[in-house]
Design a protein around this motif. Structure first.
Motif, PDB file in Angstrom:
ATOM      1  N   SER A   1      35.220  15.804  -3.800  1.00 50.34           N
ATOM      2  CA  SER A   1      36.291  15.133  -3.173  1.00 50.34           C
ATOM      3  C   SER A   1      37.248  14.606  -4.014  1.00 50.34           C
ATOM      4  O   SER A   1      37.095  14.516  -5.199  1.00 50.34           O
ATOM      5  CB  SER A   1      35.666  13.933  -2.232  1.00 50.34           C
ATOM      6  N   ALA A   2      38.517  14.301  -3.612  1.00 50.58           N
ATOM      7  CA  ALA A   2      39.584  13.959  -4.696  1.00 50.58           C
ATOM      8  C   ALA A   2      39.405  12.551  -5.111  1.00 50.58           C
ATOM      9  O   ALA A   2      39.712  12.392  -6.278  1.00 50.58           O
ATOM     10  CB  ALA A   2      40.980  13.951  -3.564  1.00 50.58           C
ATOM     11  N   ASP A   3      38.609  11.872  -4.162  1.00 51.93           N
ATOM     12  CA  ASP A   3      38.205  10.540  -4.875  1.00 51.93           C
ATOM     13  C   ASP A   3      37.180  10.658  -6.231  1.00 51.93           C
ATOM     14  O   ASP A   3      37.210   9.747  -7.024  1.00 51.93           O
ATOM     15  CB  ASP A   3      37.556   9.672  -3.825  1.00 51.93           C
ATOM     16  N   THR A   4      36.270  11.646  -5.883  1.00 51.09           N
ATOM     17  CA  THR A   4      35.251  11.646  -7.006  1.00 51.09           C
ATOM     18  C   THR A   4      35.891  12.190  -8.210  1.00 51.09           C
ATOM     19  O   THR A   4      35.685  11.806  -9.425  1.00 51.09           O
ATOM     20  CB  THR A   4      34.366  13.076  -6.345  1.00 51.09           C
ATOM     21  N   VAL A   5      36.843  13.242  -8.314  1.00 51.73           N
ATOM     22  CA  VAL A   5      37.706  13.608  -9.239  1.00 51.73           C
ATOM     23  C   VAL A   5      38.284  12.525 -10.006  1.00 51.73           C
ATOM     24  O   VAL A   5      38.331  12.361 -11.140  1.00 51.73           O
ATOM     25  CB  VAL A   5      38.627  14.795  -8.727  1.00 51.73           C
ATOM     26  N   LYS A   6      39.070  11.633  -9.017  1.00 52.56           N
ATOM     27  CA  LYS A   6      39.781  10.481  -9.589  1.00 52.56           C
ATOM     28  C   LYS A   6      38.863   9.756 -10.458  1.00 52.56           C
ATOM     29  O   LYS A   6      39.170   9.092 -11.326  1.00 52.56           O
ATOM     30  CB  LYS A   6      40.435   9.704  -8.519  1.00 52.56           C
ATOM     31  N   THR A   7      37.604   9.460  -9.888  1.00 48.89           N
ATOM     32  CA  THR A   7      36.637   8.666 -10.692  1.00 48.89           C
ATOM     33  C   THR A   7      36.372   9.160 -12.038  1.00 48.89           C
ATOM     34  O   THR A   7      36.213   8.431 -12.869  1.00 48.89           O
ATOM     35  CB  THR A   7      35.420   8.585  -9.721  1.00 48.89           C
ATOM     36  N   HIS A   8      35.928  10.469 -11.921  1.00 45.25           N
ATOM     37  CA  HIS A   8      35.765  11.204 -13.150  1.00 45.25           C
ATOM     38  C   HIS A   8      36.912  11.167 -14.311  1.00 45.25           C
ATOM     39  O   HIS A   8      36.625  10.733 -15.442  1.00 45.25           O
ATOM     40  CB  HIS A   8      35.374  12.606 -12.935  1.00 45.25           C
ATOM     41  N   VAL A   9      38.094  11.347 -13.957  1.00 46.83           N
ATOM     42  CA  VAL A   9      38.998  11.093 -14.632  1.00 46.83           C
ATOM     43  C   VAL A   9      39.253   9.725 -15.231  1.00 46.83           C
ATOM     44  O   VAL A   9      39.368   9.511 -16.610  1.00 46.83           O
ATOM     45  CB  VAL A   9      40.500  11.339 -13.969  1.00 46.83           C
ATOM     46  N   SER A  10      39.012   8.872 -14.324  1.00 54.84           N
ATOM     47  CA  SER A  10      39.246   7.253 -14.847  1.00 54.84           C
ATOM     48  C   SER A  10      38.012   6.990 -15.702  1.00 54.84           C
ATOM     49  O   SER A  10      38.185   6.368 -16.866  1.00 54.84           O
ATOM     50  CB  SER A  10      39.113   6.448 -13.438  1.00 54.84           C
ATOM     51  N   ARG A  11      36.897   7.713 -15.736  1.00 52.63           N
ATOM     52  CA  ARG A  11      35.817   7.069 -16.745  1.00 52.63           C
ATOM     53  C   ARG A  11      35.944   7.981 -18.054  1.00 52.63           C
ATOM     54  O   ARG A  11      35.703   7.390 -19.038  1.00 52.63           O
ATOM     55  CB  ARG A  11      34.507   7.605 -15.944  1.00 52.63           C
ATOM     56  N   VAL A  12      36.674   9.143 -17.824  1.00 48.49           N
ATOM     57  CA  VAL A  12      36.807   9.877 -19.175  1.00 48.49           C
ATOM     58  C   VAL A  12      38.048   9.157 -19.755  1.00 48.49           C
ATOM     59  O   VAL A  12      37.829   8.907 -21.148  1.00 48.49           O
ATOM     60  CB  VAL A  12      37.678  11.282 -18.934  1.00 48.49           C
ATOM     61  N   LEU A  13      38.933   8.506 -19.329  1.00 49.35           N
ATOM     62  CA  LEU A  13      40.264   7.800 -19.810  1.00 49.35           C
ATOM     63  C   LEU A  13      39.546   6.501 -20.465  1.00 49.35           C
ATOM     64  O   LEU A  13      40.061   6.107 -21.769  1.00 49.35           O
ATOM     65  CB  LEU A  13      41.249   7.297 -18.858  1.00 49.35           C
ATOM     66  N   VAL A  14      38.674   5.914 -19.860  1.00 50.98           N
ATOM     67  CA  VAL A  14      37.849   4.678 -20.808  1.00 50.98           C
ATOM     68  C   VAL A  14      37.152   5.046 -21.813  1.00 50.98           C
ATOM     69  O   VAL A  14      37.060   4.739 -22.881  1.00 50.98           O
ATOM     70  CB  VAL A  14      37.016   3.996 -19.604  1.00 50.98           C
ATOM     71  N   LYS A  15      36.368   6.187 -21.506  1.00 49.64           N
ATOM     72  CA  LYS A  15      35.481   6.858 -22.680  1.00 49.64           C
ATOM     73  C   LYS A  15      36.172   7.237 -23.909  1.00 49.64           C
ATOM     74  O   LYS A  15      35.725   7.069 -25.165  1.00 49.64           O
ATOM     75  CB  LYS A  15      34.556   7.812 -22.436  1.00 49.64           C
ATOM     76  N   LEU A  16      37.430   7.875 -23.573  1.00 48.36           N
ATOM     77  CA  LEU A  16      38.424   8.321 -24.770  1.00 48.36           C
ATOM     78  C   LEU A  16      39.197   7.453 -25.370  1.00 48.36           C
ATOM     79  O   LEU A  16      40.076   7.525 -26.033  1.00 48.36           O
ATOM     80  CB  LEU A  16      38.835   9.579 -24.421  1.00 48.36           C
TER      81      LEU A  16
END
Length: 219
Positions: free
Chosen positions: A177-192
């Motif tokens: 889902s687009a929401d799931t993709v958005k969540t993954h991107v948000s988590r990566v932004l935080v991790k990096l």
């Protein structure tokens, strides 16, 4: 098709070599897309301010001024303009890294300009992707004490981001889902500790979390 795509991209060229600049303009498949062709940092900035182009192609070495400094000024004050930086074999590691950190969208060896690789790079950049010459990999990679861990799915999502896909396209490609993709991107932004998607892509490449994109790799 490449010519038609480039004709829709407004471009400013700022190169230190007048001979190379002339050759690039003459060889352009659709020269009307080139709004200005100059050789100094101040001229380049003035043309960007005046024309607000989609793309600035700038060489590291200029007749006057510095291409990396021009990149920094453009990305700071005109972030909508995409920047393709051409660097020499003796490029300064620290200055080139500054350009990447500032959001430079592509980096190629200047020796390859005119061989056709820049056309594919421009298409990739203008689709929102990022292009870094594989031969320059060691120029940006930095040793770090702790490397954040990304899940396999997060790496897949970021690989698609690096190719210029938006969330909807990534969702279709990975069957999410687009929401799931958005969540993954948000988590990566935080991790990096990244400020946006482009910065996250650069950080992931620097840290070896993503494969370096081949020249012209685009959707």
């Amino acid at each position: 098709m490449a010519a038609n795509q480039l004709s829709q991209v407004s471009q400013v060229y700022c190169l230190g070599s007048r001979l190379l600049l002339s050759a690039v303009v003459r060889a352009a498949p659709r020269p009307e897309g080139i709004l200005a062709a100059v050789t100094t940092e101040e001229e380049g900035l003035a043309k960007v301010v005046r024309h607000q182009p989609d793309l600035l192609v700038v060489s590291e070495g200029l007749e006057r001024g510095c291409g990396v400094e021009l990149t920094l000024r453009v990305k700071r004050d005109h972030p909508r303009t995409r920047v393709l930086l051409l660097v020499s074999r003796n490029a300064s590691r620290s200055r080139a890294r500054e350009a990447i950190a500032a959001g430079c969208d592509g980096v190629l060896r200047d020796a390859g300009l005119g061989a056709g690789g820049e056309l594919a790079a421009i298409r990739t950049i203008c689709h929102g992707g990022q292009v870094i010459d594989r031969s320059l990999e060691d120029l940006w990679r930095q040793p770090v004490e702790t490397v954040p861990r990304l899940s396999q799915r997060e790496k897949q999502v970021m690989a698609a981001v690096a190719r210029g896909y938006n969330n909807q396209e990534i969702a279709r490609h990975l069957i999410l889902s687009a929401d799931t993709v958005k969540t993954h991107v948000s988590r990566v932004l935080v991790k990096l500790s990244a400020r946006d998607r482009t910065h996250a892509t650069v950080r992931a490449l620097e840290l070896g979390l993503l494969e370096w994109p081949a020249n012209g790799n685009h959707r």
